[in-house]
Scaffold this motif. Structure first.
Motif, PDB file in Angstrom:
ATOM      1  N   UNK A  51       1.082  -1.199  -0.261  1.00 20.58           N
ATOM      2  CA  UNK A  51       0.264   0.281  -0.123  1.00 20.58           C
ATOM      3  C   UNK A  51       0.777   0.853   0.045  1.00 20.58           C
ATOM      4  N   UNK A  52       0.421   2.305  -0.760  1.00 24.94           N
ATOM      5  CA  UNK A  52       0.892   3.250  -0.592  1.00 24.94           C
ATOM      6  C   UNK A  52      -0.155   4.629  -0.173  1.00 24.94           C
ATOM      7  N   UNK A  53       0.365   5.222   1.270  1.00 22.36           N
ATOM      8  CA  UNK A  53      -0.671   6.259   1.487  1.00 22.36           C
ATOM      9  C   UNK A  53       0.079   8.271   1.601  1.00 22.36           C
ATOM     10  N   UNK A  54      -0.642   8.496   0.753  1.00 21.61           N
ATOM     11  CA  UNK A  54      -0.212  10.301   0.262  1.00 21.61           C
ATOM     12  C   UNK A  54      -1.231  11.379   1.336  1.00 21.61           C
ATOM     13  N   UNK A  55      -0.613  12.241   1.956  1.00 20.76           N
ATOM     14  CA  UNK A  55      -0.958  13.033   1.988  1.00 20.76           C
ATOM     15  C   UNK A  55      -0.216  14.957   1.356  1.00 20.76           C
ATOM     16  N   UNK A  56      -1.179  16.241   1.156  1.00 23.43           N
ATOM     17  CA  UNK A  56      -1.413  17.044   0.593  1.00 23.43           C
ATOM     18  C   UNK A  56      -1.451  18.043   1.322  1.00 23.43           C
ATOM     19  N   UNK A  57      -0.351  19.558   1.376  1.00 24.75           N
ATOM     20  CA  UNK A  57      -1.176  20.483   2.221  1.00 24.75           C
ATOM     21  C   UNK A  57      -0.402  21.776   1.307  1.00 24.75           C
ATOM     22  N   UNK A  58      -1.246  22.728   1.582  1.00 19.95           N
ATOM     23  CA  UNK A  58      -0.731  23.755   1.528  1.00 19.95           C
ATOM     24  C   UNK A  58      -0.311  24.812   2.521  1.00 19.95           C
ATOM     25  N   UNK A  59       0.846  25.474   2.335  1.00 25.01           N
ATOM     26  CA  UNK A  59       1.540  26.653   3.029  1.00 25.01           C
ATOM     27  C   UNK A  59       0.394  28.437   3.299  1.00 25.01           C
ATOM     28  N   UNK A  60      -0.351  28.064   1.687  1.00 25.00           N
ATOM     29  CA  UNK A  60      -1.027  28.772   2.227  1.00 25.00           C
ATOM     30  C   UNK A  60      -2.922  29.074   2.240  1.00 25.00           C
TER      31      UNK A  60
END
Length: 160
Positions: free
Chosen positions: A93-102
């Protein structure tokens, strides 16, 4: 002419708390490594965590560069590291989390095209799917049973 219809199915969890304990651990590893991303240009941070068949978790975060094509996405950082250090251990499995500083990212963010191609290569190499979980910084989590599920028309070794 022939019409081709494709059907794909995903699972959507409203939050991390709906995931199994093992999946929560994997996504938490992606979230933690996301915080270590080097993203001074885009201010968009991504973390990826890969569960190997032997229980090892390998992580990677995006690493940017002023010469933009020289950077590398989190998913490829993690998958190439797993391939280099555990070449004979299947990726489960691969888990991915993305976020923005803005802004706050609450929409699940899937891998980019280049990362999809890299994940596809490892699915093909190990002759079994790599289950995917992806999310923004918070909110819903999408589960896909494999990369092929999100990239049905793909380029692989059979195309050469």
């Amino acid at each position: 002419m022939k019409e081709i219809k494709l059907t794909t199915t995903f699972l959507e969890y409203q939050s991390l708390s709906e995931l199994s304990a093992k999946d929560q651990e994997l996504m938490q590893a992606a979230i933690e490594v996301r915080k270590k991303a080097y993203a001074p240009y885009s201010q968009f941070r991504v973390g990826a965590a890969i569960l190997l068949e032997d229980g090892t978790i390998v992580v990677g975060s995006n690493q940017e560069n002023a010469a933009f094509p020289s950077g590398l996405c989190a998913e490829r950082t993690a998958i190439f590291y797993a391939g280099a250090t555990h070449p004979n251990v299947a990726m489960v499995s691969i888990a991915i989390s993305a976020s923005s500083d803005v802004k706050t990212t609450t929409t699940p963010i899937p891998p980019c095209g280049a990362c999809r191609q890299a994940i596809l290569e490892y699915e093909d190499k190990q002759a079994r799917p790599i289950r995917m979980l992806f999310m923004g910084a918070e909110g819903a989590v999408i589960e896909s049973p494999s990369l092929i599920n999100i990239l049905p028309f793909h380029f692989d070794k059979n195309s050469l």
